[in-house]
Design a protein around this motif. Structure first.
Motif, PDB file in Angstrom:
ATOM      1  N   ILE A   1      36.006  47.743  -3.361  1.00  0.00           N
ATOM      2  CA  ILE A   1      34.633  48.188  -3.609  1.00  0.00           C
ATOM      3  C   ILE A   1      33.645  47.030  -3.483  1.00  0.00           C
TER       4      ILE A   1
ATOM      5  N   ASN B   1      34.594  58.056  -2.251  1.00  0.00           N
ATOM      6  CA  ASN B   1      34.243  56.841  -1.520  1.00  0.00           C
ATOM      7  C   ASN B   1      34.788  56.871  -0.102  1.00  0.00           C
TER       8      ASN B   1
ATOM      9  N   SER C   1      32.164  54.857  -5.348  1.00  0.00           N
ATOM     10  CA  SER C   1      32.478  53.489  -5.776  1.00  0.00           C
ATOM     11  C   SER C   1      32.225  53.302  -7.262  1.00  0.00           C
TER      12      SER C   1
END
Length: 510
Positions: A47, A110, A138
């Motif tokens: 991330i 995500n 995220s």
């Protein structure tokens, strides 16, 4: 200025003896706790690392869509900003569903955002798919990763958070190289598609986030289904059939017909029993889910707006103001350094060893070293936190004055090391509000950081569009950052003055 962890009290209790502490557990500071560190480490790689490498894609988007730097920078800043801004709302998901389920759902969302972004026709499409969708996913995976490490560690919290957040540095270095290679070999669209597949590993990281105890995160404390005695069971039907058969056998005619109907009757009773049990389990699941949602929402609401509201803690409010101004000074170099290097005609040297990679590598060592230092009994985590903030501000002010690769490399190294204070943020937050409020409190802090990350890169792009320089954006962000640090310094002084005044008045009254 504080001198120890204990100097920062929990403002929600009248008596320090009432502080809540975690019960002894075999996994605290060991065992599965290190799996939490590993899981959080990979979450930071996938991330935060990929977001810090978005400068590579930012250059590709400028060439593809021919939009202004300010508008194009909104794509990266939206992704970073939304990831952090949704923190308070993710706290509601954690209170309701638990960290494990929240992280897995976030990983799926995500990945979907990255894949859909590969088909973008314009920058505005990327705002939705990459900025909002991927950013929200995220956030759902990031906050649980931080919270779970805090729940599993007590004595070595700073070190554990430092080790886990080093994934940001490793991820920045790895993702920068990976995205550069993928963009060169397959184009930026295929690169985003492949990155979406890589992001599915967030679901694996989420699966590793095992609750600390069977009752944690809303799971059934016993983990067992209640024992229910059904009205009729197969054995009771068979035994009643045999008894009935014996009676009918002694009673005369009709015995064979009765015995012939027994298998059909048993099957019918068994089917009815299964239907009743299925309905019972559905009702039980709905009831349990409803109770979890109500309890999670109540805890979330009381944490923000109830009598034990986090906003009654004035030191924590000052911490929020600091977070509003701090993060942009760290994000802007990652987004705009690739283009700054091009403006200074340093592309060849930067291609050999990118400046963003220098920040990332030194950032790794900074987090580990600062985590070890902050855990020493004679060292105050707050003093370490403030000193590294001052170093980062100084680096931001000096960076525009450097026009050689060597000078920029030194400043980038300072930025990387001093920004290692991010590993101390969960520790500082927990010292301020307590472990029971960590999820909600840290959600607020990263939300403030998200606002800073959201506005910082576009602001720097707009300043360049007006002045044809990035220098002024660094100076302005540095000044705002300094204001945030002053909030942290002034509030303790106000508290000390207030306590001294109260003692003086109480003494005079006596």
């Amino acid at each position: 200025m504080y001198t120890s962890h204990e100097d920062i009290g929990y403002d929600f209790e009248d008596d320090p003896k009432d502080k809540k502490t975690l019960k002894p557990h075999p996994d605290i500071d060991g065992g599965w706790a290190w799996m939490m560190v590993l899981s959080s480490f990979f979450v930071h790689i996938l991330i935060m690392g990929s977001q810090m490498a978005l400068g590579v894609l930012n250059v590709e988007w400028l060439e593809e869509f021919h939009q202004s730097r300010g508008l194009t920078a909104w794509v990266s800043s939206l992704s970073m900003g939304v990831t952090l801004i949704v923190g308070p709302f993710i706290g509601l998901f954690i209170n309701t569903c638990g960290c494990r389920q929240t992280a897995i759902i976030g990983g799926l969302l995500n990945s979907l955002g990255w894949v859909l972004s590969a088909y973008a026709a314009n920058v505005h499409y990327l705002f939705i798919t990459f900025g909002v969708a991927a950013g929200f996913g995220s956030g759902m995976a990031y906050l649980p990763a931080v919270v779970m490490v805090g729940r599993y560690f007590q004595k070595r919290r700073a070190l554990a958070q430092g080790l886990s957040t080093t994934g940001t540095g490793f991820g920045t270095f790895l993702m920068t190289v990976l995205l550069k290679y993928l963009c060169a070999e397959y184009g930026w669209r295929n690169a985003m598609f492949i990155q979406g597949a890589v992001s599915l590993n967030l679901c694996v990281c989420g699966a590793l986030m095992r609750p600390l105890s069977p009752g944690t995160d809303g799971d059934d404390p016993e983990g067992k289904e209640p024992h229910v005695l059904p009205a009729h069971s197969t054995e009771s039907v068979r035994s009643s059939g045999q008894l009935g058969g014996a009676e009918e056998k002694g009673g005369g005619p009709g015995t064979e017909d009765s015995l012939g109907d027994m298998p059909a009757q048993a099957c019918h009773e068994k089917a009815a029993h299964r239907k009743d049990m299925c309905a019972f389990r559905v009702l039980k699941t709905v009831s349990r889910l409803t109770m979890r949602v109500r309890k999670g929402f109540r805890d979330w609401y009381l944490g923000y707006f109830g009598t034990a509201s986090l906003f009654t803690n004035r030191m924590f409010v000052a911490f929020i103001f600091w977070a509003l101004f701090a993060y942009s000074s760290f994000v802007i170099p990652f987004i705009h350094l690739p283009e700054i290097v091009n403006l200074y005609n340093l592309s060849e040297q930067n291609d050999v060893f990118p400046l963003t990679s220098i920040i990332a590598i030194v950032h790794i060592f900074g987090k580990v070293i600062l985590g070890v230092v902050a855990d020493l009994p004679c060292i105050s985590v707050w003093n370490v936190f403030l000193m590294t903030n001052f170093t980062l501000v100084l680096s931001i002010f000096i960076l525009p004055l450097m026009h050689t690769y060597a000078g920029l490399a030194v400043i980038c190294a300072l930025i990387g090391f001093s920004s290692g204070y991010f590993s101390l943020m969960p520790v500082v937050t927990e010292d301020l509000v307590g472990i029971e409020h960590l999820a909600n409190a840290y959600g607020i802090i990263i939300c403030a950081n998200g606002i800073s990350a959201l506005l910082g890169p576009p602001f720097a792009g707009w300043i360049y569009d007006i002045t044809q320089k990035y220098d002024f954006s660094f100076y302005i962000c540095g000044l705002l950052y300094m204001v945030g640090i002053l909030f942290l310094l002034i509030q303790p002084c106000i508290q000390i003055i207030g306590q001294s005044r109260k003692k003086y008045i109480d003494g005079a009254n006596v």
